[in-house]
Design an enzyme around this catalytic site. Structure first.
Site, PDB file in Angstrom:
ATOM      1  N   LYS A  11       0.839  -1.196   0.000  1.00  0.00           N
ATOM      2  CA  LYS A  11       0.000   0.000   0.000  1.00  0.00           C
ATOM      3  C   LYS A  11       0.885   1.262   0.000  1.00  0.00           C
ATOM      4  O   LYS A  11       2.108   1.167   0.214  1.00  0.00           O
ATOM      5  CB  LYS A  11      -0.930  -0.055   1.224  1.00  0.00           C
ATOM      6  CG  LYS A  11      -1.917  -1.237   1.170  1.00  0.00           C
ATOM      7  CD  LYS A  11      -2.757  -1.320   2.444  1.00  0.00           C
ATOM      8  CE  LYS A  11      -3.765  -2.444   2.383  1.00  0.00           C
ATOM      9  NZ  LYS A  11      -4.551  -2.558   3.641  1.00  0.00           N
ATOM     10  N   TYR A  51     -12.170  -2.912  -3.041  1.00  0.00           N
ATOM     11  CA  TYR A  51     -12.718  -2.972  -1.682  1.00  0.00           C
ATOM     12  C   TYR A  51     -14.251  -2.941  -1.679  1.00  0.00           C
ATOM     13  O   TYR A  51     -14.850  -2.558  -0.667  1.00  0.00           O
ATOM     14  CB  TYR A  51     -12.140  -1.840  -0.833  1.00  0.00           C
ATOM     15  CG  TYR A  51     -10.722  -2.126  -0.356  1.00  0.00           C
ATOM     16  CD1 TYR A  51     -10.441  -3.248   0.432  1.00  0.00           C
ATOM     17  CD2 TYR A  51      -9.663  -1.288  -0.669  1.00  0.00           C
ATOM     18  CE1 TYR A  51      -9.147  -3.525   0.876  1.00  0.00           C
ATOM     19  CE2 TYR A  51      -8.367  -1.554  -0.228  1.00  0.00           C
ATOM     20  CZ  TYR A  51      -8.130  -2.680   0.546  1.00  0.00           C
ATOM     21  OH  TYR A  51      -6.848  -2.949   0.996  1.00  0.00           O
ATOM     22  N   PHE A  59     -15.384   3.214   7.483  1.00  0.00           N
ATOM     23  CA  PHE A  59     -14.035   3.627   7.090  1.00  0.00           C
ATOM     24  C   PHE A  59     -13.788   3.507   5.581  1.00  0.00           C
ATOM     25  O   PHE A  59     -12.673   3.752   5.113  1.00  0.00           O
ATOM     26  CB  PHE A  59     -12.981   2.817   7.860  1.00  0.00           C
ATOM     27  CG  PHE A  59     -13.084   1.311   7.690  1.00  0.00           C
ATOM     28  CD1 PHE A  59     -12.557   0.667   6.574  1.00  0.00           C
ATOM     29  CD2 PHE A  59     -13.712   0.542   8.667  1.00  0.00           C
ATOM     30  CE1 PHE A  59     -12.649  -0.723   6.424  1.00  0.00           C
ATOM     31  CE2 PHE A  59     -13.811  -0.850   8.513  1.00  0.00           C
ATOM     32  CZ  PHE A  59     -13.281  -1.481   7.394  1.00  0.00           C
ATOM     33  N   ARG A  87      -1.122 -14.705   4.074  1.00  0.00           N
ATOM     34  CA  ARG A  87      -1.804 -13.994   5.180  1.00  0.00           C
ATOM     35  C   ARG A  87      -1.021 -14.168   6.484  1.00  0.00           C
ATOM     36  O   ARG A  87      -0.973 -13.264   7.315  1.00  0.00           O
ATOM     37  CB  ARG A  87      -3.232 -14.516   5.362  1.00  0.00           C
ATOM     38  CG  ARG A  87      -4.132 -14.296   4.149  1.00  0.00           C
ATOM     39  CD  ARG A  87      -4.723 -12.931   4.067  1.00  0.00           C
ATOM     40  NE  ARG A  87      -5.703 -12.679   5.094  1.00  0.00           N
ATOM     41  CZ  ARG A  87      -6.462 -11.592   5.145  1.00  0.00           C
ATOM     42  NH1 ARG A  87      -6.348 -10.662   4.193  1.00  0.00           N
ATOM     43  NH2 ARG A  87      -7.325 -11.403   6.106  1.00  0.00           N
ATOM     44  N   THR A  93      -4.983  -8.191  10.481  1.00  0.00           N
ATOM     45  CA  THR A  93      -5.367  -6.884   9.907  1.00  0.00           C
ATOM     46  C   THR A  93      -4.974  -5.720  10.821  1.00  0.00           C
ATOM     47  O   THR A  93      -4.433  -4.721  10.364  1.00  0.00           O
ATOM     48  CB  THR A  93      -6.890  -6.856   9.661  1.00  0.00           C
ATOM     49  OG1 THR A  93      -7.222  -7.972   8.843  1.00  0.00           O
ATOM     50  CG2 THR A  93      -7.335  -5.578   8.992  1.00  0.00           C
ATOM     51  N   ARG A 104       3.030  -6.896   9.275  1.00  0.00           N
ATOM     52  CA  ARG A 104       2.312  -5.851  10.026  1.00  0.00           C
ATOM     53  C   ARG A 104       2.784  -5.795  11.471  1.00  0.00           C
ATOM     54  O   ARG A 104       2.853  -4.711  12.066  1.00  0.00           O
ATOM     55  CB  ARG A 104       0.808  -6.105   9.949  1.00  0.00           C
ATOM     56  CG  ARG A 104       0.226  -5.786   8.564  1.00  0.00           C
ATOM     57  CD  ARG A 104      -1.199  -6.238   8.476  1.00  0.00           C
ATOM     58  NE  ARG A 104      -1.855  -5.874   7.223  1.00  0.00           N
ATOM     59  CZ  ARG A 104      -2.939  -6.487   6.760  1.00  0.00           C
ATOM     60  NH1 ARG A 104      -3.489  -7.489   7.444  1.00  0.00           N
ATOM     61  NH2 ARG A 104      -3.487  -6.111   5.629  1.00  0.00           N
ATOM     62  N   ASN A 114      -1.725  -0.007   7.342  1.00  0.00           N
ATOM     63  CA  ASN A 114      -1.180  -1.336   7.644  1.00  0.00           C
ATOM     64  C   ASN A 114      -0.367  -1.954   6.508  1.00  0.00           C
ATOM     65  O   ASN A 114      -0.241  -3.159   6.401  1.00  0.00           O
ATOM     66  CB  ASN A 114      -2.283  -2.274   8.161  1.00  0.00           C
ATOM     67  CG  ASN A 114      -3.353  -2.554   7.135  1.00  0.00           C
ATOM     68  OD1 ASN A 114      -3.332  -1.999   6.054  1.00  0.00           O
ATOM     69  ND2 ASN A 114      -4.279  -3.440   7.479  1.00  0.00           N
ATOM     70  N   HIS A 117      -1.599  -5.485   1.538  1.00  0.00           N
ATOM     71  CA  HIS A 117      -2.826  -6.265   1.340  1.00  0.00           C
ATOM     72  C   HIS A 117      -2.451  -7.659   0.852  1.00  0.00           C
ATOM     73  O   HIS A 117      -1.525  -7.815   0.066  1.00  0.00           O
ATOM     74  CB  HIS A 117      -3.715  -5.612   0.269  1.00  0.00           C
ATOM     75  CG  HIS A 117      -4.718  -6.565  -0.312  1.00  0.00           C
ATOM     76  ND1 HIS A 117      -5.895  -6.871   0.326  1.00  0.00           N
ATOM     77  CD2 HIS A 117      -4.693  -7.326  -1.437  1.00  0.00           C
ATOM     78  CE1 HIS A 117      -6.552  -7.774  -0.401  1.00  0.00           C
ATOM     79  NE2 HIS A 117      -5.852  -8.063  -1.473  1.00  0.00           N
ATOM     80  N   GLU A 128      -9.142 -10.845  -7.688  1.00  0.00           N
ATOM     81  CA  GLU A 128      -8.261  -9.676  -7.587  1.00  0.00           C
ATOM     82  C   GLU A 128      -7.179  -9.696  -8.669  1.00  0.00           C
ATOM     83  O   GLU A 128      -6.825  -8.653  -9.215  1.00  0.00           O
ATOM     84  CB  GLU A 128      -7.629  -9.631  -6.184  1.00  0.00           C
ATOM     85  CG  GLU A 128      -8.665  -9.291  -5.114  1.00  0.00           C
ATOM     86  CD  GLU A 128      -8.172  -9.497  -3.685  1.00  0.00           C
ATOM     87  OE1 GLU A 128      -7.004  -9.893  -3.487  1.00  0.00           O
ATOM     88  OE2 GLU A 128      -8.972  -9.255  -2.764  1.00  0.00           O
TER      89      GLU A 128
HETATM   90  P1  RTP Z   1      -6.536  -6.219   3.224  1.00  0.00           P
HETATM   91  O1  RTP Z   1      -7.778  -6.519   2.424  1.00  0.00           O
HETATM   92  O2  RTP Z   1      -6.016  -4.822   3.050  1.00  0.00           O
HETATM   93  O3  RTP Z   1      -5.473  -7.277   3.090  1.00  0.00           O
HETATM   94  O4  RTP Z   1      -6.948  -6.295   4.735  1.00  0.00           O
HETATM   95  P2  RTP Z   1      -7.660  -7.443   5.516  1.00  0.00           P
HETATM   96  O5  RTP Z   1      -8.265  -8.466   4.590  1.00  0.00           O
HETATM   97  O6  RTP Z   1      -6.660  -7.924   6.510  1.00  0.00           O
HETATM   98  O7  RTP Z   1      -8.815  -6.629   6.244  1.00  0.00           O
HETATM   99  P3  RTP Z   1     -10.232  -6.118   5.748  1.00  0.00           P
HETATM  100  O8  RTP Z   1     -11.178  -6.315   6.873  1.00  0.00           O
HETATM  101  O9  RTP Z   1     -10.583  -6.648   4.392  1.00  0.00           O
HETATM  102  O10 RTP Z   1      -9.973  -4.573   5.632  1.00  0.00           O
HETATM  103  C1  RTP Z   1      -9.360  -4.017   4.507  1.00  0.00           C
HETATM  104  C2  RTP Z   1      -8.524  -2.846   4.910  1.00  0.00           C
HETATM  105  O11 RTP Z   1      -9.359  -1.819   5.407  1.00  0.00           O
HETATM  106  C3  RTP Z   1      -8.653  -1.067   6.377  1.00  0.00           C
HETATM  107  N1  RTP Z   1      -9.405  -1.093   7.624  1.00  0.00           N
HETATM  108  N2  RTP Z   1      -9.579  -0.046   8.342  1.00  0.00           N
HETATM  109  N3  RTP Z   1     -10.390   1.774  10.327  1.00  0.00           N
HETATM  110  C4  RTP Z   1     -10.721   0.509  10.460  1.00  0.00           C
HETATM  111  O12 RTP Z   1     -11.297   0.067  11.429  1.00  0.00           O
HETATM  112  C5  RTP Z   1     -10.295  -0.411   9.398  1.00  0.00           C
HETATM  113  N4  RTP Z   1     -10.586  -1.691   9.329  1.00  0.00           N
HETATM  114  C6  RTP Z   1     -10.009  -2.133   8.185  1.00  0.00           C
HETATM  115  C7  RTP Z   1      -7.286  -1.714   6.540  1.00  0.00           C
HETATM  116  O13 RTP Z   1      -6.352  -1.038   5.670  1.00  0.00           O
HETATM  117  C8  RTP Z   1      -7.547  -3.114   6.055  1.00  0.00           C
HETATM  118  O14 RTP Z   1      -6.348  -3.743   5.644  1.00  0.00           O
END
Ligand code: RTP
Length: 150
Positions: A11, A51, A59, A87, A93, A104, A114, A117, A128
């Protein structure tokens, strides 16, 4: 049969913080094969598509603004169970929950910054990869294969 593939993206904060080499090193050292790599500025439409599952989250707009705020490094890594193990290499996350030794866990503090991705399932990886690499990825045989797999 093609090996499993995962979409991994450094990112904008990971790029700005000079973590590109460190992140690539970890995936390479594990034994995964790099089959797609490019740097790009992401347009809002692509970030929103990537996303889309999170579009109802509070968010979401901050997340899209973050992803389009600077260049990202888009990659496709290939190898056995690369989605699940990717992962694990990346960590949870929320950086406060990601273990030391993970990307991370080692390099960030806030969920909204973070660094990286990684696809969360084989189905989302395929989706993707289609989204980010419509031109396709490299098909080649790695000379290391017999030293990584039995
Ligand atoms: P990613 O898709 O980026 O690999 O992340 P992930 O699966 O570990 O987590 P996901 O729940 O899909 O969230 C995607 C990205 O959204 C941002 N986020 N912000 N402010 C918040 O509470 C929050 N929660 C998630 C993070 O950049 C997360 O990686």
């Amino acid at each position: 049969m093609a090996s499993e593939r995962s979409y991994i993206m450094i990112k904008p904060d990971g790029v700005q913080r000079n973590l590109v080499g460190e992140i690539i090193k970890r995936f390479e050292a594990k034994g995964y094969k790099l089959v797609g790599l490019k740097m790009l500025m992401v347009d809002r439409g692509l970030a929103e598509k990537h996303y889309a599952d999170l579009s109802s989250k509070p968010f979401f707009s901050a997340l899209v603004d973050y992803i389009i705020s600077g260049p990202v490094v888009s990659m496709v890594w290939e190898g056995r169970e690369v989605v699940k193990m990717g992962r694990t290499i990346i960590g949870a996350t929320k950086p406060s929950e990601s273990a030391p030794g993970t990307i991370r866990g080692d390099f960030c503090i806030e969920v909204g910054r973070n660094v990286i991705h990684g696809s969360d399932s084989v189905e989302s990886a395929n989706h993707e990869i289609g989204l980010w690499f419509p031109e396709g990825v490299a098909e080649y045989e790695s000379s290391q294969k017999a030293w990584i797999y039995e």
